[in-house]
Design a protein around this motif. Sequence first.
Motif, PDB file in Angstrom:
ATOM      1  N   GLN A  14      -7.934 -19.642 -41.943  1.00 40.87           N
ATOM      2  CA  GLN A  14      -7.533 -19.661 -40.814  1.00 40.87           C
ATOM      3  C   GLN A  14      -7.203 -18.597 -39.868  1.00 40.87           C
ATOM      4  OE1 GLN A  14      -4.041 -22.425 -41.801  1.00 40.87           O
ATOM      5  NE2 GLN A  14      -5.052 -23.095 -42.688  1.00 40.87           N
ATOM      6  N   ARG A  18      -9.105 -17.235 -36.417  1.00 45.46           N
ATOM      7  CA  ARG A  18      -8.066 -16.929 -35.152  1.00 45.46           C
ATOM      8  C   ARG A  18      -8.440 -15.032 -34.991  1.00 45.46           C
ATOM      9  NH1 ARG A  18      -3.151 -14.131 -34.477  1.00 45.46           N
ATOM     10  NH2 ARG A  18      -1.658 -14.579 -32.732  1.00 45.46           N
ATOM     11  N   ALA A  39      -9.610 -26.416 -34.454  1.00 46.14           N
ATOM     12  CA  ALA A  39      -8.802 -25.369 -33.101  1.00 46.14           C
ATOM     13  C   ALA A  39     -10.156 -25.620 -31.858  1.00 46.14           C
ATOM     14  CB  ALA A  39      -9.368 -23.880 -33.638  1.00 46.14           C
ATOM     15  N   HIS A 157       1.254 -16.583 -38.248  1.00 45.80           N
ATOM     16  CA  HIS A 157       0.472 -17.390 -37.332  1.00 45.80           C
ATOM     17  C   HIS A 157       0.068 -19.134 -37.742  1.00 45.80           C
ATOM     18  CE1 HIS A 157       0.797 -13.816 -34.788  1.00 45.80           C
ATOM     19  NE2 HIS A 157      -0.075 -12.897 -35.640  1.00 45.80           N
TER      20      HIS A 157
END
Length: 222
Positions: A14, A18, A39, A157
Motif C-alpha cells: 500500500q 501510494r 485505489a 497514510h
Amino acid sequence: MRVLIFGATGMVGQGVLRAALMDPGVEIVQTIGRTPTGAEDRKLRELIHPDLFHFAGLEQELSGFDACFFCLGVSSAGMAEEEYRRVTYDIAMAAAGTLSRLNPQMTFIFVSGAGTDSTEKGRLMWARVKGATENALMRLPFGASYMFRPGFIQPVHGARSKTELYRFLYMALRPLLPVLRRILPSYVLTTEELGLAMLRVARVGYARRVLETRDIRAVLTI
C-alpha cells in the motif's frame, strides 16, 4: 517509468503503491494480485490473477516494465517450512522468472526483512527461506536486482496490515514510535519512506544489492 507491483494490498505494498501513484515520473503503475486494491488513479492498471504460481498467457500484460516491486509476503507464524517456502520462494521465483525473460532490463526489488539469513543454514526457518529466495533472485538475469530488509515498519497514510497480530502490535506501540525512531533510527521506517526509497533505487541504483534499514534510510538522502 513503468512499474509493476506485487502485493499492493498488503501494508508495504500500500505504501509503495501510494508513492508510485504520486510520483510524476511514473507513467504507469500496474498491480497484480488476487484481489483489487480499491485505489483509483488514471495511472493505475490492475491485473487480477488468482494463481500466482503460474503466469502462462500473461506475457503481453507483464511486458514493457522498467521496475518491479515485489511486496508480497505472509507471516511464518504457525506455518511448516515447506508451506512457508511455497508461498514465499515459489511465488517469488515464478513471478521473477517470467519477468526476467520478458523484461531483461528491469530492476527487480524484493521486500525481505531484517534478520534474513543469506547462508540459508541458520536456526530461524523464515530467515532461511527468505535468504534462499534472495539468493535465487539475485542469480536471475535482470538489469539489476535489490533485496530490501526493513526492520520495524510504521504504517502511515492509511496503510494497514492484513495480519491481526501485527495490527495490534502497531496500535500498542504507536505512542512509543517517536521515541523508537529517535533512539533506534536504524530499525524503524515508515511505509512512505520504504516506498520512496524503492522508487529511488529503481531509478538510480545503489552500491549494495542487499539494503538493510540504514541503507534504505541513506537512499532517501541521495
